[in-house]
Design a protein around this motif. Structure first.
Motif, PDB file in Angstrom:
ATOM      1  N   GLY A   5       0.823  -1.217   0.000  1.00 25.45           N
ATOM      2  CA  GLY A   5       0.000   0.000   0.000  1.00 25.45           C
ATOM      3  C   GLY A   5       0.849   1.255   0.000  1.00 25.45           C
ATOM      4  O   GLY A   5       0.544   2.232  -0.696  1.00 25.45           O
ATOM      5  N   PHE A   6       1.924   1.225   0.773  1.00 29.15           N
ATOM      6  CA  PHE A   6       2.837   2.372   0.825  1.00 29.15           C
ATOM      7  C   PHE A   6       3.409   2.618  -0.577  1.00 29.15           C
ATOM      8  O   PHE A   6       3.412   3.747  -1.088  1.00 29.15           O
ATOM      9  CB  PHE A   6       3.950   2.059   1.835  1.00 29.15           C
ATOM     10  CG  PHE A   6       4.827   3.221   2.231  1.00 29.15           C
ATOM     11  CD1 PHE A   6       4.641   4.510   1.737  1.00 29.15           C
ATOM     12  CD2 PHE A   6       5.862   3.021   3.150  1.00 29.15           C
ATOM     13  CE1 PHE A   6       5.453   5.566   2.130  1.00 29.15           C
ATOM     14  CE2 PHE A   6       6.680   4.072   3.549  1.00 29.15           C
ATOM     15  CZ  PHE A   6       6.485   5.339   3.026  1.00 29.15           C
ATOM     16  N   GLY A   7       3.847   1.553  -1.199  1.00 31.76           N
ATOM     17  CA  GLY A   7       4.399   1.673  -2.556  1.00 31.76           C
ATOM     18  C   GLY A   7       3.373   2.234  -3.529  1.00 31.76           C
ATOM     19  O   GLY A   7       3.684   3.097  -4.359  1.00 31.76           O
ATOM     20  N   LYS A   8       2.142   1.754  -3.408  1.00 31.20           N
ATOM     21  CA  LYS A   8       1.085   2.211  -4.315  1.00 31.20           C
ATOM     22  C   LYS A   8       0.799   3.702  -4.092  1.00 31.20           C
ATOM     23  O   LYS A   8       0.593   4.455  -5.058  1.00 31.20           O
ATOM     24  CB  LYS A   8      -0.192   1.392  -4.084  1.00 31.20           C
ATOM     25  CG  LYS A   8      -1.249   1.576  -5.156  1.00 31.20           C
ATOM     26  CD  LYS A   8      -0.780   0.969  -6.467  1.00 31.20           C
ATOM     27  CE  LYS A   8      -1.800   1.149  -7.566  1.00 31.20           C
ATOM     28  NZ  LYS A   8      -1.306   0.603  -8.849  1.00 31.20           N
ATOM     29  N   ALA A   9       0.766   4.115  -2.817  1.00 31.43           N
ATOM     30  CA  ALA A   9       0.505   5.535  -2.514  1.00 31.43           C
ATOM     31  C   ALA A   9       1.567   6.421  -3.164  1.00 31.43           C
ATOM     32  O   ALA A   9       1.259   7.507  -3.664  1.00 31.43           O
ATOM     33  CB  ALA A   9       0.475   5.750  -1.005  1.00 31.43           C
ATOM     34  N   VAL A  10       2.792   5.942  -3.157  1.00 34.19           N
ATOM     35  CA  VAL A  10       3.884   6.703  -3.791  1.00 34.19           C
ATOM     36  C   VAL A  10       3.721   6.693  -5.309  1.00 34.19           C
ATOM     37  O   VAL A  10       3.848   7.719  -5.983  1.00 34.19           O
ATOM     38  CB  VAL A  10       5.253   6.105  -3.379  1.00 34.19           C
ATOM     39  CG1 VAL A  10       6.379   6.723  -4.194  1.00 34.19           C
ATOM     40  CG2 VAL A  10       5.491   6.298  -1.884  1.00 34.19           C
ATOM     41  N   GLU A  11       3.393   5.510  -5.840  1.00 33.21           N
ATOM     42  CA  GLU A  11       3.284   5.357  -7.299  1.00 33.21           C
ATOM     43  C   GLU A  11       2.212   6.263  -7.898  1.00 33.21           C
ATOM     44  O   GLU A  11       2.410   6.835  -8.970  1.00 33.21           O
ATOM     45  CB  GLU A  11       2.958   3.885  -7.629  1.00 33.21           C
ATOM     46  CG  GLU A  11       2.956   3.593  -9.112  1.00 33.21           C
ATOM     47  CD  GLU A  11       2.544   2.151  -9.411  1.00 33.21           C
ATOM     48  OE1 GLU A  11       1.937   1.482  -8.556  1.00 33.21           O
ATOM     49  OE2 GLU A  11       2.840   1.695 -10.541  1.00 33.21           O
ATOM     50  N   ILE A  12       1.105   6.414  -7.195  1.00 37.94           N
ATOM     51  CA  ILE A  12      -0.014   7.179  -7.790  1.00 37.94           C
ATOM     52  C   ILE A  12       0.030   8.660  -7.402  1.00 37.94           C
ATOM     53  O   ILE A  12      -0.862   9.421  -7.753  1.00 37.94           O
ATOM     54  CB  ILE A  12      -1.391   6.587  -7.392  1.00 37.94           C
ATOM     55  CG1 ILE A  12      -1.604   6.670  -5.873  1.00 37.94           C
ATOM     56  CG2 ILE A  12      -1.522   5.159  -7.900  1.00 37.94           C
ATOM     57  CD1 ILE A  12      -2.999   6.248  -5.433  1.00 37.94           C
ATOM     58  N   TRP A  13       1.048   9.056  -6.655  1.00 34.58           N
ATOM     59  CA  TRP A  13       1.133  10.456  -6.207  1.00 34.58           C
ATOM     60  C   TRP A  13       1.167  11.396  -7.411  1.00 34.58           C
ATOM     61  O   TRP A  13       1.878  11.164  -8.377  1.00 34.58           O
ATOM     62  CB  TRP A  13       2.382  10.672  -5.355  1.00 34.58           C
ATOM     63  CG  TRP A  13       2.366  12.002  -4.666  1.00 34.58           C
ATOM     64  CD1 TRP A  13       3.040  13.119  -5.034  1.00 34.58           C
ATOM     65  CD2 TRP A  13       1.624  12.341  -3.503  1.00 34.58           C
ATOM     66  NE1 TRP A  13       2.757  14.141  -4.151  1.00 34.58           N
ATOM     67  CE2 TRP A  13       1.889  13.700  -3.212  1.00 34.58           C
ATOM     68  CE3 TRP A  13       0.734  11.634  -2.667  1.00 34.58           C
ATOM     69  CZ2 TRP A  13       1.310  14.356  -2.120  1.00 34.58           C
ATOM     70  CZ3 TRP A  13       0.167  12.293  -1.594  1.00 34.58           C
ATOM     71  CH2 TRP A  13       0.456  13.638  -1.328  1.00 34.58           C
ATOM     72  N   ASP A  14       0.361  12.446  -7.344  1.00 39.18           N
ATOM     73  CA  ASP A  14       0.281  13.392  -8.451  1.00 39.18           C
ATOM     74  C   ASP A  14       0.660  14.786  -7.920  1.00 39.18           C
ATOM     75  O   ASP A  14      -0.032  15.345  -7.069  1.00 39.18           O
ATOM     76  CB  ASP A  14      -1.160  13.399  -8.994  1.00 39.18           C
ATOM     77  CG  ASP A  14      -1.311  14.284 -10.227  1.00 39.18           C
ATOM     78  OD1 ASP A  14      -0.393  15.091 -10.504  1.00 39.18           O
ATOM     79  OD2 ASP A  14      -2.356  14.172 -10.913  1.00 39.18           O
ATOM     80  N   TRP A  15       1.755  15.332  -8.421  1.00 38.72           N
ATOM     81  CA  TRP A  15       2.221  16.639  -7.934  1.00 38.72           C
ATOM     82  C   TRP A  15       1.259  17.770  -8.299  1.00 38.72           C
ATOM     83  O   TRP A  15       1.314  18.850  -7.703  1.00 38.72           O
ATOM     84  CB  TRP A  15       3.640  16.932  -8.442  1.00 38.72           C
ATOM     85  CG  TRP A  15       4.655  16.108  -7.707  1.00 38.72           C
ATOM     86  CD1 TRP A  15       5.140  14.891  -8.055  1.00 38.72           C
ATOM     87  CD2 TRP A  15       5.297  16.434  -6.452  1.00 38.72           C
ATOM     88  NE1 TRP A  15       6.030  14.432  -7.110  1.00 38.72           N
ATOM     89  CE2 TRP A  15       6.148  15.365  -6.126  1.00 38.72           C
ATOM     90  CE3 TRP A  15       5.227  17.518  -5.586  1.00 38.72           C
ATOM     91  CZ2 TRP A  15       6.929  15.349  -4.967  1.00 38.72           C
ATOM     92  CZ3 TRP A  15       5.994  17.515  -4.432  1.00 38.72           C
ATOM     93  CH2 TRP A  15       6.832  16.442  -4.135  1.00 38.72           C
ATOM     94  N   ASN A  16       0.358  17.516  -9.259  1.00 37.50           N
ATOM     95  CA  ASN A  16      -0.670  18.534  -9.540  1.00 37.50           C
ATOM     96  C   ASN A  16      -1.577  18.739  -8.327  1.00 37.50           C
ATOM     97  O   ASN A  16      -2.076  19.842  -8.090  1.00 37.50           O
ATOM     98  CB  ASN A  16      -1.532  18.111 -10.748  1.00 37.50           C
ATOM     99  CG  ASN A  16      -0.749  18.226 -12.040  1.00 37.50           C
ATOM    100  OD1 ASN A  16      -0.019  19.196 -12.244  1.00 37.50           O
ATOM    101  ND2 ASN A  16      -0.872  17.227 -12.898  1.00 37.50           N
ATOM    102  N   ASP A  17      -1.791  17.655  -7.572  1.00 39.16           N
ATOM    103  CA  ASP A  17      -2.597  17.781  -6.355  1.00 39.16           C
ATOM    104  C   ASP A  17      -1.917  18.704  -5.355  1.00 39.16           C
ATOM    105  O   ASP A  17      -2.582  19.447  -4.635  1.00 39.16           O
ATOM    106  CB  ASP A  17      -2.813  16.407  -5.706  1.00 39.16           C
ATOM    107  CG  ASP A  17      -3.753  15.535  -6.516  1.00 39.16           C
ATOM    108  OD1 ASP A  17      -4.613  16.091  -7.221  1.00 39.16           O
ATOM    109  OD2 ASP A  17      -3.613  14.294  -6.451  1.00 39.16           O
ATOM    110  N   VAL A  18      -0.615  18.647  -5.297  1.00 36.64           N
ATOM    111  CA  VAL A  18       0.132  19.499  -4.357  1.00 36.64           C
ATOM    112  C   VAL A  18      -0.066  20.966  -4.728  1.00 36.64           C
ATOM    113  O   VAL A  18      -0.268  21.815  -3.853  1.00 36.64           O
ATOM    114  CB  VAL A  18       1.633  19.124  -4.348  1.00 36.64           C
ATOM    115  CG1 VAL A  18       2.420  20.060  -3.429  1.00 36.64           C
ATOM    116  CG2 VAL A  18       1.809  17.676  -3.920  1.00 36.64           C
ATOM    117  N   ARG A  19      -0.048  21.241  -6.025  1.00 38.73           N
ATOM    118  CA  ARG A  19      -0.261  22.621  -6.470  1.00 38.73           C
ATOM    119  C   ARG A  19      -1.675  23.094  -6.091  1.00 38.73           C
ATOM    120  O   ARG A  19      -1.872  24.216  -5.646  1.00 38.73           O
ATOM    121  CB  ARG A  19      -0.034  22.742  -7.980  1.00 38.73           C
ATOM    122  CG  ARG A  19       1.447  22.733  -8.352  1.00 38.73           C
ATOM    123  CD  ARG A  19       1.667  22.956  -9.833  1.00 38.73           C
ATOM    124  NE  ARG A  19       1.657  21.705 -10.579  1.00 38.73           N
ATOM    125  CZ  ARG A  19       2.701  20.883 -10.668  1.00 38.73           C
ATOM    126  NH1 ARG A  19       3.835  21.180 -10.074  1.00 38.73           N
ATOM    127  NH2 ARG A  19       2.637  19.766 -11.355  1.00 38.73           N
TER     128      ARG A  19
END
Lengths: 382, 75
Positions: free
Chosen positions: A246-260
């Protein structure tokens, strides 16, 4: 009642895709790896863990061998700080700041009882660590600097590049707790001179009960938990394969557009709180030097815990660094360190955002807080 | 419709309010809750929280110089 969750620096909602990826490892694929070779259950567990390790490593530009899975962010800090301290033959001095998380501060107290010395350096009014103080102490002979990338309470992003330079110049091990900054600000360990670093899962919509520690190749840590060889002997319990996946998946799907997007919401929230609620003050810096999901404000003449409870009654979930224990109001030590005044520390609350928050959430949160603060001020003895 | 009593005399903020909020989560709609306490700060904050949760306060009274009673209905 509509619930607005703005306590995402306490923990985050797990992403559906993360949960989906984990499920097979909770049901059918329940093996754990036992070594390089094993039966099919062991092999599939090993493969799943190594894929997650690669995803994490890639996200900070590390080698997979430099990622150690642990069971919590607190474990990671403890393993790094105590593990490094126990290797020190001389220079048994550890440097941190006054606004660290308890996992660092309490590790230092523990080591203090064992005869180590530790120094907590001052921060400025926005929570930036006084680097000249760190350098001064390091120059006199210290073995370890333990601090953070982004502050857990007021969101200050430290100058970790400068910390890395001090660490290199003075030959001092640098441990960074990046729990709150991981995937909020870019981290590249090829450029950053850090020796060990804590990475969080549950703050990025991954599962709880899993964390990671970056341990730079060649860095030696004495294991503080014994009983096995897993994870380089540093975190040897039976691995939670599902959590690691799950940790790996959370990293894999991370979208930096969400951070913006979150950063824009953060700035809107700050602006509305300061303009619509009188006698409200922002704690910590603005702009790029603040974690994109963090807002921390002090409301004068009210107590943080009262705000928290009243906001919760109206569906808004926030947190406070101050707490009312045993009839005594305990002020936030972080706000005390930057402001030096109880009235700021008592009435502080933290609102922390995630990709699930919307502009409507922000506007409704301000409206609820306005009502709560006004009502509490009417009955406040302060 | 059931009636519940929380006697929080001797308890200080925020414990009485926590007890109210915990009870509210498990009781049924239209149940009545009576709270008796002697912490003045909690009196004001409990009343605010009940209003915040959208429930009806049936009465707020001082039993004597330092003890109060709040009765509300989970609406």
């Amino acid at each position: 009642m509509r619930i607005i969750y703005m306590d995402n620096q306490k923990t985050t909602k797990i992403d559906e895709k993360v949960l989906e990826a984990m499920m097979p490892y909770l049901k059918e694929k329940y093996g754990i790896p036992m070594g390089e070779f094993g039966h099919r259950f062991e092999e599939e567990a090993l493969e799943a863990i190594e894929v997650a390790r690669e995803l994490l490593a890639k996200s900070i530009n590390a080698n997979p061998e430099e990622i150690v899975f642990t069971f919590s962010d607190i474990d990671s800090d403890n393993i790094a700080i105590k593990g490094k301290a126990l290797t020190l033959k001389d220079r048994k001095v550890i440097i941190a700041s006054k606004i660290e998380r308890k996992s660092i501060l309490d590790s230092l107290k523990f080591l203090g009882d064992l005869g180590y010395k530790y120094k907590l350096v001052e921060v400025d009014e926005e929570g930036f660590i006084k680097l000249e103080e760190i350098d001064h102490i390091a120059a006199k002979g210290a073995g370890l600097i333990a601090t953070h990338v982004g502050n857990h309470e007021i969101g200050t992003i430290q100058d970790v590049r400068a910390l890395g330079d001090i660490s290199e110049d003075r030959n001092v091990h640098l441990h960074l707790d990046a729990s709150h900054a991981f995937l909020k600000v870019p981290i590249d360990v090829e450029k950053l001179k850090v020796d060990t670093m804590t990475l969080s899962s549950h703050l990025i919509h991954g599962p709880k009960g899993i964390s990671a520690l970056f341990v730079r190749e060649g860095v030696k840590l004495k294991p503080i938990i014994t009983g096995g060889l897993r994870e380089k002997g540093l975190s040897p319990g039976e691995p939670s394969v599902a959590n690691i996946v799950g940790f790996g998946k959370a990293v894999e799907i991370w979208d930096w557009n969400d951070v913006r997007k979150i950063r824009k919401l953060r700035d809107l929230l700050i602006e509305k709180l300061l303009s619509e609620i009188p006698e409200t003050y922002l704690n910590g810096p603005r702009g790029d030097k603040r974690l994109p999901n963090n807002v921390n404000v002090s409301f004068m003449k009210v107590e943080g815990e009262s705000i928290l409870l009243q906001a919760d009654a109206r569906g808004l979930i926030v947190s406070t660094g101050s707490a009312c224990y045993s009839q005594e109001l305990e002020p936030s030590y972080v706000i005390m360190a930057i402001r030096g005044k109880y009235e700021f520390a008592h009435g502080s609350i933290r609102l922390s955002l995630s990709r699930y928050n919307t502009e409507k959430d922000v506007l409704d949160a301000v409206s609820i807080l306005k009502e709560v603060v006004e009502n509490l001020r009417k009955i406040s003895p302060l | 419709m059931a009636k519940y009593v929380i006697d929080c005399r001797g308890e200080k903020c925020p414990k009485p309010l926590y007890r109210v909020k915990r009870l509210v989560r498990i009781i049924d709609r239209d149940d009545i809750v009576e709270i008796i306490g002697d912490d003045e700060k909690s009196k004001g904050e409990i009343a605010l929280a009940i209003e915040g949760m959208g429930y009806e306060i049936l009465s707020i009274e001082d039993i004597n110089s330092n003890t109060w009673r709040i009765v509300f209905k989970k609406g």
